[in-house]
Scaffold this motif. Structure first.
Motif: not given
Length: 67
Positions: A3-10, A24-36, A47-50
């Motif tokens: 997961g991604f959290f845009f915050t100070e500290g753990p 900030k997460f919303a901007r990151f999310y949209r930017g990643m979508l634009e990159e596919g 999120g999960f990897t497989s």
């Protein structure tokens, strides 16, 4: 899982997660979508990897995030 959290500290719990910068997460999310690259649309979802994700997929995701 990841997961991604845009915050100070753990982030150890939901209280910590709620302090995150959702705009900030919303901007990151949209930017990643634009990159596919698709992530869950909320930073409060996991999120999960497989085995279907190749090392090349991971490198492309990292490169997209660096942009």
């Amino acid at each position: 899982m990841f997961g991604f959290f845009f915050t100070e500290g753990p982030v150890y719990n939901f209280g910590d997660a709620k302090k995150s910068n959702t705009a900030k997460f919303a901007r990151f999310y949209r930017g990643m979508l634009e990159e596919g690259v698709y992530f869950a649309p909320s930073q409060f979802e996991a999120g999960f990897t497989s085995l279907a994700h190749t090392p090349e997929d991971i490198q492309e995701t990292i490169a997209a995030a660096e942009k």
